[in-house]
Design a protein around this motif. Structure first.
Motif, PDB file in Angstrom:
ATOM      1  N   LEU A 142       0.820  -1.225  -0.013  1.00 56.12           N
ATOM      2  CA  LEU A 142      -0.116  -0.113   0.181  1.00 56.12           C
ATOM      3  C   LEU A 142       0.910   1.310   0.103  1.00 56.12           C
ATOM      4  N   THR A 143       0.374   2.280  -0.757  1.00 53.34           N
ATOM      5  CA  THR A 143       1.124   3.371  -0.647  1.00 53.34           C
ATOM      6  C   THR A 143       0.771   4.217   0.487  1.00 53.34           C
ATOM      7  N   PRO A 144       1.679   4.656   1.467  1.00 48.36           N
ATOM      8  CA  PRO A 144       1.222   5.443   2.618  1.00 48.36           C
ATOM      9  C   PRO A 144       0.957   6.858   2.056  1.00 48.36           C
ATOM     10  N   SER A 145       0.041   7.500   2.888  1.00 46.46           N
ATOM     11  CA  SER A 145      -0.486   8.827   2.573  1.00 46.46           C
ATOM     12  C   SER A 145      -0.654   9.512   4.050  1.00 46.46           C
ATOM     13  N   ILE A 151      -9.884  12.220   6.537  1.00 47.60           N
ATOM     14  CA  ILE A 151      -9.065  13.371   6.629  1.00 47.60           C
ATOM     15  C   ILE A 151      -8.604  13.678   5.036  1.00 47.60           C
ATOM     16  N   GLU A 152      -9.178  14.830   4.667  1.00 49.53           N
ATOM     17  CA  GLU A 152      -8.930  15.311   3.257  1.00 49.53           C
ATOM     18  C   GLU A 152      -7.883  16.527   3.454  1.00 49.53           C
ATOM     19  N   ALA A 153      -7.407  16.786   2.205  1.00 45.00           N
ATOM     20  CA  ALA A 153      -6.127  17.585   1.858  1.00 45.00           C
ATOM     21  C   ALA A 153      -6.338  18.953   2.546  1.00 45.00           C
ATOM     22  N   PRO A 154      -7.541  19.639   2.515  1.00 47.61           N
ATOM     23  CA  PRO A 154      -7.612  21.042   3.186  1.00 47.61           C
ATOM     24  C   PRO A 154      -7.214  21.028   4.602  1.00 47.61           C
ATOM     25  N   ALA A 155      -7.787  20.028   5.371  1.00 45.30           N
ATOM     26  CA  ALA A 155      -7.421  20.052   6.710  1.00 45.30           C
ATOM     27  C   ALA A 155      -6.285  19.519   7.224  1.00 45.30           C
ATOM     28  N   MET A 156      -5.780  18.586   6.220  1.00 44.76           N
ATOM     29  CA  MET A 156      -4.156  18.296   6.451  1.00 44.76           C
ATOM     30  C   MET A 156      -3.370  19.609   6.345  1.00 44.76           C
ATOM     31  N   ALA A 157      -3.744  20.339   5.291  1.00 44.52           N
ATOM     32  CA  ALA A 157      -2.702  21.684   5.007  1.00 44.52           C
ATOM     33  C   ALA A 157      -2.730  22.659   6.044  1.00 44.52           C
ATOM     34  N   SER A 158      -3.987  22.854   6.841  1.00 43.18           N
ATOM     35  CA  SER A 158      -4.192  23.685   7.914  1.00 43.18           C
ATOM     36  C   SER A 158      -3.346  23.005   8.964  1.00 43.18           C
ATOM     37  N   HIS A 251       8.915   8.004   4.469  1.00 45.74           N
ATOM     38  CA  HIS A 251       8.629   7.090   3.119  1.00 45.74           C
ATOM     39  C   HIS A 251       8.586   8.077   1.892  1.00 45.74           C
ATOM     40  N   PRO A 252       9.387   7.727   0.694  1.00 46.90           N
ATOM     41  CA  PRO A 252       9.331   8.595  -0.364  1.00 46.90           C
ATOM     42  C   PRO A 252       7.843   8.948  -0.699  1.00 46.90           C
ATOM     43  N   ALA A 253       6.990   8.194  -0.610  1.00 49.33           N
ATOM     44  CA  ALA A 253       5.587   8.450  -0.993  1.00 49.33           C
ATOM     45  C   ALA A 253       5.062   9.522  -0.055  1.00 49.33           C
ATOM     46  N   LEU A 254       5.285   9.547   1.015  1.00 48.43           N
ATOM     47  CA  LEU A 254       4.878  10.884   1.983  1.00 48.43           C
ATOM     48  C   LEU A 254       5.621  12.004   1.761  1.00 48.43           C
ATOM     49  N   ARG A 255       6.927  11.892   1.354  1.00 45.78           N
ATOM     50  CA  ARG A 255       7.707  13.246   0.962  1.00 45.78           C
ATOM     51  C   ARG A 255       7.025  13.706  -0.374  1.00 45.78           C
TER      52      ARG A 255
END
Length: 347
Positions: A142-145, A151-158, A251-255
Motif C-alpha cells: 500500500l502507498t502510505p499517505s 481526513i482530506e487535503a485542506p484539513a491536513m494543509a491547515s 517514506h518517499p511517497a509521503l515526501r
C-alpha cells in the motif's frame, strides 16, 4: 495502517444444537489485531475470532469490534457450525479454548452435549502469526499517505501550517526538561487536564507527547527508564505523538505527497507526523477529530510560547504556575485551548 472490515455481530435465531455431531475437537480463541479500523471519529483495533479443527483446518475467522468479544466468539462458533469453511455443517464432540470466560459462555449456549475444556491453544497463536504476516505483507504494497480515514487535503494543509508555526516557536527551548509536563484542556473536544510533554531539549527528536493523565505519564517514565538503551515491548499507558521527522526518515511517497500538495514546512527536515500509540506500541493515523485537536494544540502552544520566560521560571525556579486560555482558528473553526504549566499534579 491496515483497514480490516469488522462485520456487525449477528446472533443466530435458531439454536445450533440440532446439527449433527462429529467425533472431532475444535479449537477456538480471539486476539487483538495489530491493525486499526477507522470509522469517522472512531478508530479501534478489531478482535479476531478463529475456530479451527484439530487437523488444522480453519472453519471461521471473523473480525469484531472491541467490547463483548466473548459473546461475539460464541456467535462466531455457531456461525462456523452452520457454515464452516471446511466440511459440512456440524457440531464437534469437543471444544478447546484458553479463555475460561469463553468456555463458560459456550457451555451455557451449547449445553452438556458438547464437551468444552480450558487448555492452551498454541494452534490459535500460529493462525494469529500467519494473519499478522499476511496483513503486514499487504500493508507493504500500500502507498502510505497523510490522508485517508476521513481526513482530506485542506484539513491536513491547515495542520501543516500550524505544525510549522509550532516548530518555529521552539517550545523545547522554553520547557527545561522532557520530564516536565503541563496540563492541556480542550473542552469542546472532551479533553481535560491531559499531560503534555515537550521533547527535544537535547537537540534531537523534536515534538510533543500527550498522555491522558499525569499518572499515565509517570507510568511511561517508569517503564522507559527500565531499559534506557532499548525500547520497551509495551507500555502501561497509550499516548499521542506529534514529532518532527527528518526527510530521510520518511517514506518517499509521503515526501512526494507533501511536495505535491505544497504543504508548509518550517524546515526541510521537520516533517510533522502524528501517531496515536497504544499500549502495544501500535501506532495509527489520527481521526478527523484528533487532527482538529492536534492543530488546536499546536496553535495554542505557539501562543503560549509568547510567555516562554514565565514558563521557564515556573518549571525551573518554582515561580507561580502559568495559566493561559486561547481561542485558536483551526480548519474546523475556532477552538478554545487551556494550558497550565506545570501540571497541577506535578506542581
Amino acid at each position: 495502517m491496515s483497514s480490516v472490515p469488522a462485520p456487525k455481530k449477528k446472533r443466530s435465531k435458531k439454536s445450533a444444537r440440532s446439527l449433527p455431531r462429529r467425533d472431532e475437537e475444535w479449537i477456538g480463541g480471539f486476539f487483538s489485531l495489530r491493525a486499526f479500523v477507522h470509522e469517522g471519529d472512531d478508530a479501534y483495533r478489531p478482535e479476531a475470532v478463529v475456530w479451527m479443527t484439530e487437523r488444522g483446518f480453519v472453519l471461521s475467522c471473523a473480525a469484531l469490534r472491541p467490547g463483548d468479544v466473548v459473546t461475539g466468539a460464541v456467535d462466531s462458533f455457531e456461525a462456523a457450525a452452520r457454515g464452516p469453511l471446511e466440511g459440512k455443517p456440524r457440531l464437534p464432540q469437543r471444544v478447546r479454548v484458553a479463555s475460561p470466560a469463553l468456555a463458560e459462555a459456550l457451555r451455557a449456549r451449547l449445553g452438556p452435549e458438547v464437551e468444552v475444556r480450558v487448555a492452551p491453544t498454541p494452534e490459535i497463536d500460529v493462525v494469529a502469526e500467519d494473519l499478522e504476516a499476511h496483513l503486514g505483507a499487504r500493508d507493504g504494497h500500500l502507498t502510505p499517505s497523510f490522508l485517508g480515514g476521513g481526513i482530506e487535503a485542506p484539513a491536513m494543509a491547515s495542520f501543516f501550517r500550524a505544525a510549522a508555526a509550532l516548530y518555529r516557536a521552539t517550545p523545547w527551548k522554553a520547557v527545561p526538561s522532557d520530564a516536565d509536563i503541563m496540563a492541556l484542556s480542550i473542552p469542546s473536544l472532551g479533553a481535560r487536564d491531559l499531560a503534555l510533554c515537550v521533547v527535544g531539549q537535547a537537540g534531537q527528536s523534536h515534538g510533543v507527547l500527550l498522555f491522558e493523565s499525569a499518572h499515565g505519564f509517570e507510568l511511561y517514565l517508569t517503564e522507559t527508564a527500565k531499559l534506557p538503551d532499548a525500547p520497551p515491548a509495551s507500555l502501561p499507558a497509550s499516548f499521542f505523538s506529534l514529532s518532527f521527522d527528518r526527510a530521510s526518515d520518511l517514506h518517499p511517497a509521503l515526501r512526494a505527497e507533501v511536495a505535491e500538495q505544497r504543504w508548509e514546512l518550517a524546515d526541510p527536515d521537520a516533517y510533522p507526523t502524528l501517531a496515536m500509540v497504544d499500549e502495544d506500541l501500535i501506532g495509527r493515523k489520527p481521526t478527523p477529530k484528533e487532527l482538529t485537536a492536534s492543530e488546536a494544540l499546536a496553535l495554542g502552544l505557539v501562543e503560549l510560547m509568547k510567555r516562554r520566560k514565565e514558563i521557564t521560571k515556573a518549571f525551573r525556579d518554582g515561580a507561580p504556575p502559568v495559566e493561559a486560555s486561547y481561542v485558536v482558528e483551526t480548519h474546523a473553526g475556532p477552538v478554545e485551548v487551556l494550558f497550565r504549566a506545570p501540571h497541577p499534579e506535578r506542581s
